[in-house]
Write an enzyme that holds these catalytic residues in place. Structure first.
Site, PDB file in Angstrom:
ATOM      1  N   LYS A 112       0.919  -1.174  -0.053  1.00 35.36           N
ATOM      2  CA  LYS A 112      -0.010   0.015  -0.034  1.00 35.36           C
ATOM      3  C   LYS A 112       0.912   1.216   0.072  1.00 35.36           C
ATOM      4  O   LYS A 112       0.564   2.189  -0.484  1.00 35.36           O
ATOM      5  CB  LYS A 112      -0.885   0.001   1.292  1.00 35.36           C
ATOM      6  CG  LYS A 112      -1.836  -1.197   1.464  1.00 35.36           C
ATOM      7  CD  LYS A 112      -3.169  -1.130   0.360  1.00 35.36           C
ATOM      8  CE  LYS A 112      -3.991  -2.359   0.881  1.00 35.36           C
ATOM      9  NZ  LYS A 112      -3.866  -3.636   0.666  1.00 35.36           N
TER      10      LYS A 112
HETATM   11  C1  LIG Z   1      -4.432  -4.656   0.321  1.00 32.16           C
HETATM   12  C2  LIG Z   1      -3.649  -5.878   0.246  1.00 32.16           C
HETATM   13  C3  LIG Z   1      -3.903  -7.133  -0.649  1.00 32.16           C
HETATM   14  C4  LIG Z   1      -5.029  -6.765  -1.715  1.00 32.16           C
HETATM   15  O1  LIG Z   1      -4.754  -5.837  -2.637  1.00 32.16           O
HETATM   16  P1  LIG Z   1      -6.129  -5.394  -3.496  1.00 32.16           P
HETATM   17  O2  LIG Z   1      -5.460  -4.260  -4.258  1.00 32.16           O
HETATM   18  O3  LIG Z   1      -7.178  -5.025  -2.441  1.00 32.16           O
HETATM   19  O4  LIG Z   1      -6.449  -6.584  -4.197  1.00 32.16           O
HETATM   20  C5  LIG Z   1      -3.150  -7.972  -0.776  1.00 32.16           C
HETATM   21  N1  LIG Z   1      -1.818  -8.138   0.253  1.00 32.16           N
HETATM   22  C6  LIG Z   1      -1.782  -7.126   1.097  1.00 32.16           C
HETATM   23  C7  LIG Z   1      -0.787  -7.203   1.993  1.00 32.16           C
HETATM   24  C8  LIG Z   1      -2.709  -6.152   1.144  1.00 32.16           C
HETATM   25  O5  LIG Z   1      -2.374  -5.220   2.229  1.00 32.16           O
END
Ligand SMILES: *Cc1c(COP(=O)(O)O)cnc(C)c1O
Length: 460
Positions: A112
């Site tokens: 993120k």
């Molecule tokens: C948010 C997240 C995901 C999923 O990503 P999306 O864009 O919601 O599909 C996968 N792994 C981790 C560690 C995340 O924080």
């Protein structure tokens, strides 16, 4: 470059308007009116550029009407200044043409950060030009909240309210949020579930008097700026390997994998996009059965993917329908009513031409963590493990396989311990966190109370 809504009844917007709004006013999601195009030789040339320079090249295609080249360059440089890996998103081989694309070297140790750090920089610049303040209200199951706080804490003209469900995030995730010392960061531990928190955010958005009064906005993956920033590593990974790649993407809200579709629509030759889900397998069932239907939500070892309704799937449906906004709007409103959507044959075959999907349960997640540890000595986190499990079951493919590694294992010590018998070593970024004072407000699951809390903090 103008941005349009997947539901077709919002006026085209500039990049900074769509950045600051998050969601389009007709309830749809923003996409560029036409996808910018990169040539094969431009893409091949990314091999010799720094990650930040590739990010500039790609983002500038979207942002030119709103930011000068100098502004965008400064935003990208600041965004990645605090990453632990010099090339931001390193690629490491785990054997036989299989690679991990490590996306967890930012301040909060999950992918993120890669988009939210850029978003924070662009946000404060866009606000400075437009004038006024913005109030970000976010519900989090852990990773988005800490990444938003790390990106937006201390920035002028922005207040950040993050609601996490009390007692339902890991200790590391809570401490990453509540030990922030910035005056513009406000943590709420909600007496309720993640769904309750998300519901309050939706109610506050729908209360247009309140939303306008505080300048409310969203930073979750419905914001197109996040998708734009996430395209970049699909380009850098492919440029490094020099041939089209099969990308395996641990998926929840479909933002990260849709960034792969975006890259391909911009000219990147992608072999295939593989959706890897945990027991919350709505997307795997959709691809395999042709029916998008949300079911019971399950708590798993990979909590950041415990999602039943994948918001960004709307973007993929819009594209797969040949950008038919009327159909998309009708389909989304049917789905909101019935929690079920049968995909037309043309849409389904378009999706199947690009995506495959595999779901795995917690025991397969533990097996994948243990297998990679045994094979390579590396410890992976449970979300990455869902991707590895999909790759293990996918069978042989001719292209290199790149699994997106979305979080550092130290964020999920419990799952790692269950898989290999001991916790992962603690990285520097997390050491000492336990000794810092925490700031959070414990509040009841009551929208009126949350509203009063937001007003009181903004007035302070
Ligand atoms: C948010 C997240 C995901 C999923 O990503 P999306 O864009 O919601 O599909 C996968 N792994 C981790 C560690 C995340 O924080």
């Amino acid at each position: 470059m103008q941005f349009i809504s997947t539901r077709g009844s919002a006026p085209p917007s500039s990049f900074s308007d769509c950045l600051l709004a998050g969601l389009a006013p007709d309830g749809g999601l923003y996409l560029p009116q036409t996808w910018p195009q990169l040539t094969a030789s431009e893409i091949a040339g990314f091999k010799s550029l720094r990650y930040q320079d590739v990010a500039f090249q790609i983002l500038s295609r979207f942002t030119r009407d709103s930011f000068s080249d100098a502004e965008l360059r400064a935003a990208v440089e600041s965004a990645y200044a605090d990453f632990d890996a010099p090339d931001i998103a390193p690629l490491t081989e785990i054997g036989e043409g299989r690679y991990l694309l490590e996306l967890f070297h930012g301040p909060t140790l999950a992918f993120k950060d890669i988009a939210l750090q850029v978003l924070g920089q662009l946000f404060s610049r866009a606000l400075a030009k437009r004038g006024g303040r913005a109030t970000i209200v976010a519900a989090t199951s852990g990773d988005t909240g800490s990444a938003a706080i790390a990106a937006l804490g201390g920035l002028p003209n922005i207040d950040v309210f993050v609601m996490h469900p009390r007692g339902r995030v890991s200790d590391v995730q809570r401490l990453q949020m509540t030990t922030s010392t910035h005056a513009n960061v406000h943590n709420i531990a909600l007496e309720g579930s993640f769904d309750d928190a998300q519901n309050i955010v939706k109610l506050l958005f729908a209360d247009s008097k309140f939303a306008d009064q505080v300048g409310m906005t969203a930073v979750n993956s419905i914001n197109f700026a996040r998708i734009a920033a996430q395209c970049v590593y699909y380009f850098t990974a492919t440029a490094k390997l020099g041939v089209p790649v099969t990308f395996v993407v641990p998926t929840g809200n479909f933002g990260d994998i849709f960034a792969g579709e975006a890259a391909s629509r911009m000219g990147l030759d992608v072999a295939r996009l593989v959706i890897a889900t945990n027991a919350n397998d709505i997307l795997a069932r959709t691809l395999n059965d042709g029916v998008y239907a949300s079911g019971q939500s399950h708590a798993t070892l990979s909590p950041s993917m415990d999602i039943q309704v994948a918001s960004n799937f709307e973007r993929a449906l819009f594209e797969a329908s040949g950008r038919d906004a009327d159909w998309t709007a009708a389909a989304m409103s049917d789905f909101a009513r019935t929690r079920k959507l049968e995909l037309p044959a043309t849409v389904l075959s378009e999706l199947r031409g690009r995506y495959s999907a595999f779901a795995c349960d917690d025991s397969q997640t533990r097996i994948a963590i243990a297998a990679i540890y045994k094979l390579t000595g590396r410890i992976i986190d449970p979300h990455t493990a869902v991707g590895v499990s999909a790759a293990m079951r996918m069978g042989k493919v001719a292209s290199p396989v790149v699994i997106l590694s979305t979080a550092h294992p130290a964020k999920f010590p419990q799952a790692v311990t269950e898989a290999i018998g001991s916790p992962p070593p603690e990285p520097k970024r997390l050491s000492g966190l336990k000794n810092l004072p925490e700031r959070l407000e414990i509040l009841a699951n009551d929208p009126a109370l949350i509203k009063r809390f937001i007003f009181s903090r903004l007035a302070a």
